[in-house]
Design an enzyme around this catalytic site. Structure first.
Site, PDB file in Angstrom:
ATOM      1  N   GLY A  35     -22.925 -27.462  44.567  1.00  0.00           N
ATOM      2  CA  GLY A  35     -23.703 -26.270  44.920  1.00  0.00           C
ATOM      3  C   GLY A  35     -23.755 -26.049  46.416  1.00  0.00           C
ATOM      4  O   GLY A  35     -24.152 -24.989  46.877  1.00  0.00           O
ATOM      5  N   HIS A  47     -12.241 -23.166  46.433  1.00  0.00           N
ATOM      6  CA  HIS A  47     -12.473 -23.653  45.062  1.00  0.00           C
ATOM      7  C   HIS A  47     -13.639 -22.949  44.383  1.00  0.00           C
ATOM      8  O   HIS A  47     -13.793 -23.041  43.172  1.00  0.00           O
ATOM      9  CB  HIS A  47     -12.620 -25.186  45.039  1.00  0.00           C
ATOM     10  CG  HIS A  47     -13.958 -25.706  45.432  1.00  0.00           C
ATOM     11  ND1 HIS A  47     -14.218 -26.245  46.669  1.00  0.00           N
ATOM     12  CD2 HIS A  47     -15.121 -25.783  44.757  1.00  0.00           C
ATOM     13  CE1 HIS A  47     -15.478 -26.634  46.718  1.00  0.00           C
ATOM     14  NE2 HIS A  47     -16.045 -26.355  45.575  1.00  0.00           N
ATOM     15  N   SER A  88     -20.999 -26.421  48.160  1.00  0.00           N
ATOM     16  CA  SER A  88     -19.636 -26.022  48.490  1.00  0.00           C
ATOM     17  C   SER A  88     -19.566 -24.673  49.179  1.00  0.00           C
ATOM     18  O   SER A  88     -20.330 -23.763  48.858  1.00  0.00           O
ATOM     19  CB  SER A  88     -18.801 -25.920  47.220  1.00  0.00           C
ATOM     20  OG  SER A  88     -18.384 -27.192  46.873  1.00  0.00           O
ATOM     21  N   GLY A  89     -18.638 -24.575  50.098  1.00  0.00           N
ATOM     22  CA  GLY A  89     -18.448 -23.326  50.830  1.00  0.00           C
ATOM     23  C   GLY A  89     -19.381 -23.188  52.012  1.00  0.00           C
ATOM     24  O   GLY A  89     -19.149 -22.383  52.902  1.00  0.00           O
ATOM     25  N   ASP A 137      -8.833 -25.715  51.371  1.00  0.00           N
ATOM     26  CA  ASP A 137      -9.996 -25.204  50.630  1.00  0.00           C
ATOM     27  C   ASP A 137     -10.794 -24.222  51.490  1.00  0.00           C
ATOM     28  O   ASP A 137     -11.855 -24.552  52.032  1.00  0.00           O
ATOM     29  CB  ASP A 137     -10.870 -26.384  50.185  1.00  0.00           C
ATOM     30  CG  ASP A 137     -11.885 -25.979  49.132  1.00  0.00           C
ATOM     31  OD1 ASP A 137     -11.816 -24.827  48.656  1.00  0.00           O
ATOM     32  OD2 ASP A 137     -12.748 -26.812  48.809  1.00  0.00           O
TER      33      ASP A 137
HETATM   34  N1  ARG Z   1     -17.347 -29.348  45.178  1.00  0.00           N
HETATM   35  C1  ARG Z   1     -18.749 -29.294  45.366  1.00  0.00           C
HETATM   36  C2  ARG Z   1     -19.326 -27.913  45.095  1.00  0.00           C
HETATM   37  O1  ARG Z   1     -18.656 -27.155  44.424  1.00  0.00           O
HETATM   38  C3  ARG Z   1     -19.169 -29.801  46.708  1.00  0.00           C
HETATM   39  C4  ARG Z   1     -19.111 -31.265  46.688  1.00  0.00           C
HETATM   40  C5  ARG Z   1     -19.440 -31.886  47.960  1.00  0.00           C
HETATM   41  N2  ARG Z   1     -19.642 -33.245  47.609  1.00  0.00           N
HETATM   42  C6  ARG Z   1     -19.917 -34.229  48.440  1.00  0.00           C
HETATM   43  N3  ARG Z   1     -20.178 -35.400  47.982  1.00  0.00           N
HETATM   44  N4  ARG Z   1     -19.972 -34.026  49.732  1.00  0.00           N
HETATM   45  O2  ARG Z   1     -20.427 -27.600  45.384  1.00  0.00           O
END
Ligand code: ARG
Length: 841
Positions: A789, A641, A791-792, A697
């Protein structure tokens, strides 16, 4: 070495004696005599004689072993204070006439004290003054003794009781006090004394004096070394010692390479400030303070290993013995002296807090490290904080102490050995009628959110938020604790109540066990070398591996054969016939050059080098955008994503990305020597990624050129498809993402310890949004989570083989850290084949 003042002639050691007496051993003689056919009388006489011989022999043996055995060689080290001689600088120079003069006198005092005690006097071999330091004159010495084994205890006791009080010796008149003596390792004392690796350093005002292990940084320190550095400061000062680099052999219990720091000029065990081994990341505050103007650092190494060693520096600071304060504001902060450096030994500090008006006062200890390995944390006999006659010590999570008045007195005390980081605290005044506005007041005085009351978790720390609760319809009551826990915690295979009451009546029938595929099997079939479950789980924890039919729960060797053993990869045992479970290529990963020190002062900041596979992905417009994990010298794994085109930005274009490896602080990414920058040559998101459900993902990125592994850059291990990360296992998530929901990103890499949550429960909480390619981790009670932030980035699991595995990839969540909304991660085991097919890893 100075000549001993008393000459002692050890008695000749008579090992021959043993042999002679062995000849006397009577048993064979008697037997021979019995066999002889002589008259009866003669036999009796013979027996009598034999008995006599036996008793003489036994007597001789007893005498020999008890009284004539090889004497024990003992060395004592200690110090005594001469109070009626002013300290002069020449005392620091062992070749000066002043040193010679005083050491003769001190030796006389010691010898006369020894001679006056019959348990000590006859055993003295030598007595040497090794150094003097200011205060008025502290004299350090080594005394050698040779004592028959049976008198050793008496000598130890006598040395323990020896107290010299203003001894007048011959024409010399010394007022002597604070006499201490401790046994020390004779071997060690000797090698330290006549050793080329012995240094004397005196600090100059305002200058940092450096010293290192021999050869540092170009050569590893040598095996079997004995080195020492005697550090001195000017009179009226104390020493601040800081290890800037510390990379030694990993700690081994009671052996291995050790650096010891003493608050003394002689290696007295009861004056040890710290014993150090292993490696410390540069951010760890390895700073120590002396009580006087001297310090001793010793290095003892074993015969194995090659490690860089240490670089240390010291400065002098004016001796400051006062600490503590009168605090009169409505709120404020205070901490142990030199925090976050280790506090000095032998100190007492008192903070007297008096808040204005009719307010009451409470203190919140944010950091609390007063740990001494040997000391009991219940009675706190060594270093402690005392409030209202209650002592606190050890290593503690944040806690609150409140008083029922406007005054509170906090007393801190450190003893003579082993210091620690200390504490940092804040104090607040509060309205006695309303200590926690709009919050729940714990018994301890701590304030917690109202929603945390009766939620099944001990948020107060003293359980006061969970006592006398009425369980809601979605809750059940644990038997022992009486806590109300969410109903879906029942029968999830995790003992949430602590007494197992949430796990009764839900298991397989009595004498049956559960397979990972949900089937039940009779317990006697466990490890019977037959795969009764059909997925190998009844044979997976039996120590060895059994070849079985391949399922998703079995490990597949390169040969195509499948084995039953749980997580067999890189466990140090060759389980596959072709040894493919221990392939070097798959096992040289997940290593952390710096042994992890849990002691991170400053909250949830990660330590430098703690997560060497963590990568920060930047775009020119947005800066840090996503995290990623290094899995080989050229490949990163991240979340799909992150690379979806949006709002006019082509995130799918590899050329917009820059990867920062070995990064800790975003602000220093172009300045730090440990950071490596790479452009992205190739980028591929999973074709099955669904931007609505976030299924699949995952993405991989190829660096434009390989990176070299360093202390700050290492690859993480990719788990096999069959690898099991059990529910409730603690696991780490890291990143530079937002620190609160909707908040801004972190400058320093953050880490949080979370737990793997049961898939079925999590799917209930997240209303069926999970796919089999997702796993949940976090806390149902909320509070700790990944966020925008992150993510990944990696979900890192420390496995029993000591390596760190990539269990998940930060993917999504409902908000951040909300109650009942754990974070969702891409399940890497489910993506193992995709990774292999696309990257060849
Ligand atoms: N989608 C988010 C990103 O782009 C990560 C979200 C993770 N959220 C969580 N509550 N664990 O950084």
């Amino acid at each position: 070495m100075k000549e001993p003042d008393i000459k002692y002639n050890p008695r000749p050691q008579s090992f021959n004696g043993i042999e002679e007496m062995v000849e006397f051993l009577p048993a064979t003689d008697t037997k021979k005599m019995e066999k002889m056919t002589i008259k009866r009388k003669l036999v009796i006489v013979g027996i009598v004689c034999a008995a006599a011989v036996i008793s003489v022999a036994v007597g001789l043996l007893v005498w020999h072993f008890a009284y004539r055995s090889a004497p024990v060689y003992k060395v004592y080290t200690g110090s005594l204070t001469v109070t009626n001689v002013p300290f002069v600088e020449a005392f620091e120079d062992p070749t000066s006439p002043q040193f010679a003069d005083l050491s003769v006198k001190v030796t006389e005092v010691l010898l006369s004290a020894y001679r006056s005690d019959p348990a000590i006097g006859p055993h003295v071999v030598s007595c040497n003054v090794t150094a003097f330091s200011e205060g008025s004159v502290i004299s350090y010495y080594l005394s050698e003794f040779r004592v028959p084994a049976y008198k050793e205890v008496a000598l130890d006791n006598a040395m323990n009781e020896l107290k010299v009080k203003t001894a007048k010796v011959r024409q010399f008149s010394l007022a002597v006090d604070t006499f201490v003596a401790y046994p020390t390792d004779p071997q060690m004392a000797r090698t330290f004394q006549d050793n080329k690796c012995s240094y004397f350093l005196h600090s100059s005002p305002g200058v940092e004096t450096q010293f290192t292990t021999p050869g540092f940084p170009n050569f590893p320190y040598r095996p079997n070394s004995r080195c020492q550095w005697a550090l001195r400061a000017d009179a009226g000062h104390m020493i601040l010692l800081h290890f800037k680099t510390f990379k030694m052999e990993a700690c081994k219990p009671n052996k291995g390479d050790v650096v010891t720091v003493y608050d003394s000029l002689t290696a007295m065990e009861p004056r040890v400030l710290v014993k150090l081994c292993g490696s410390y990341p540069p951010s760890y505050n390895l700073t120590f303070v002396s009580s006087q103007n001297v310090m001793l650092v010793t290095l003892v190494t074993d015969n194995v290993g090659k490690h860089p060693g240490f670089l240390a520096e010291f400065t002098q600071i004016p001796r400051e013995t006062l600490c503590g304060a009168q605090l009169k504001d409505a709120s404020g902060v205070f901490s142990t002296p030199f925090y976050p450096a280790h506090y000095p030994p032998n100190r007492e500090c008192i903070w007297d807090i008096q808040v204005p008006g009719n307010q009451h006062v409470k203190v919140r200890f944010l950091m609390f490290y007063l740990l001494e390995a040997s000391a009991l944390v219940t009675s706190c006999p060594k270093d402690y904080v005392e409030i209202n006659n209650q002592r606190y010590c050890g290593e503690r999570t944040p806690f609150v102490v409140s008083s029922n008045s406007s005054r509170m007195i906090i007393r801190f005390r450190s003893d003579q050995s082993y210091t620690d980081t200390g504490f940092m605290a804040e104090y607040l005044s509060y309205e006695p009628q309303n200590p926690c506005p709009d919050q729940f007041t714990c018994k301890s005085g701590r304030c917690i959110d109202l929603v945390r009351k009766c939620d099944g978790w001990n948020d107060c720390g003293d359980s006061s938020d969970e006592s006398s609760c009425t369980c809601s319809t979605q809750q059940f009551r644990c038997k022992t604790s009486q806590f109300c826990k969410p109903k879906f915690f029942m029968c999830d295979g995790v003992n949430d109540c602590g007494d197992g009451t949430d796990e009764v009546d839900c298991k397989c029938p009595d004498k049956y066990l559960k397979c990972r595929n949900g089937k039940c099997f009779p317990q006697e079939q466990k490890c019977d070398r037959t795969d009764n479950c059909g997925d190998g789980t009844d044979e997976s924890e039996c120590g060895d591996a059994l070849v079985t039919t391949c399922t998703e729960n079995t490990f597949k060797c390169d040969s195509g054969e499948c084995i039953t053993k749980l997580n067999p990869q890189c466990d140090g045992v060759k389980d596959c016939a072709d040894m493919s479970d221990e392939k070097e290529a798959a096992c040289s990963c997940g290593k952390r050059p710096y042994s992890r020190k849990t002691r991170i002062v400053g909250g949830v900041n990660a330590d430098i080098g703690e997560w060497p596979w963590q990568v920060s992905l930047h775009t020119p417009k947005e800066g840090h955008t996503c995290g990623a994990s290094l899995v080989s010298s050229t490949i990163l794994v991240s979340a799909a994503h992150c690379f979806q085109d949006a709002s006019g930005v082509r995130f799918s274009d590899p050329s917009i990305w820059t990867a920062y490896l070995g990064l800790h602080d975003q602000a220093s990414r172009t300045k730090s020597d440990s950071v490596v920058q790479r452009k992205i040559k190739k980028l591929l998101a999973h074709r099955g990624f669904n931007d609505y459900t976030y299924d699949n993902d995952i993405a991989y990125l190829e660096l434009d050129s390989p990176v070299t592994y360093t202390d700050f850059i290492q690859p993480i291990c990719i788990p096999d498809t069959s690898h099991v990360f059990p529910v409730s296992k603690s696991i780490w998530v890291t990143g530079w993402g937002a620190q609160t929901e909707g908040g801004t990103g972190a400058q320093i890499l953050q880490k949080a310890e979370i737990r793997i949550i049961n898939q079925t429960e999590c799917n209930v909480l997240l209303e069926g949004q999970l796919t089999p390619r997702m796993i949940c981790a976090g806390y149902v009670s909320g509070g700790i989570d990944a966020c925008q932030g992150d993510s990944g980035g990696p979900l890192s699991s420390v496995e029993s083989n000591g390596k760190v595995y990539l269990a998940g990839i930060v993917s999504w969540g409902e908000g951040c850290a909300r109650r009942n909304k754990p974070g969702v991660y891409t399940k890497v085991t489910a993506m193992r084949d995709w990774i292999r097919q696309n990257t060849g890893l």
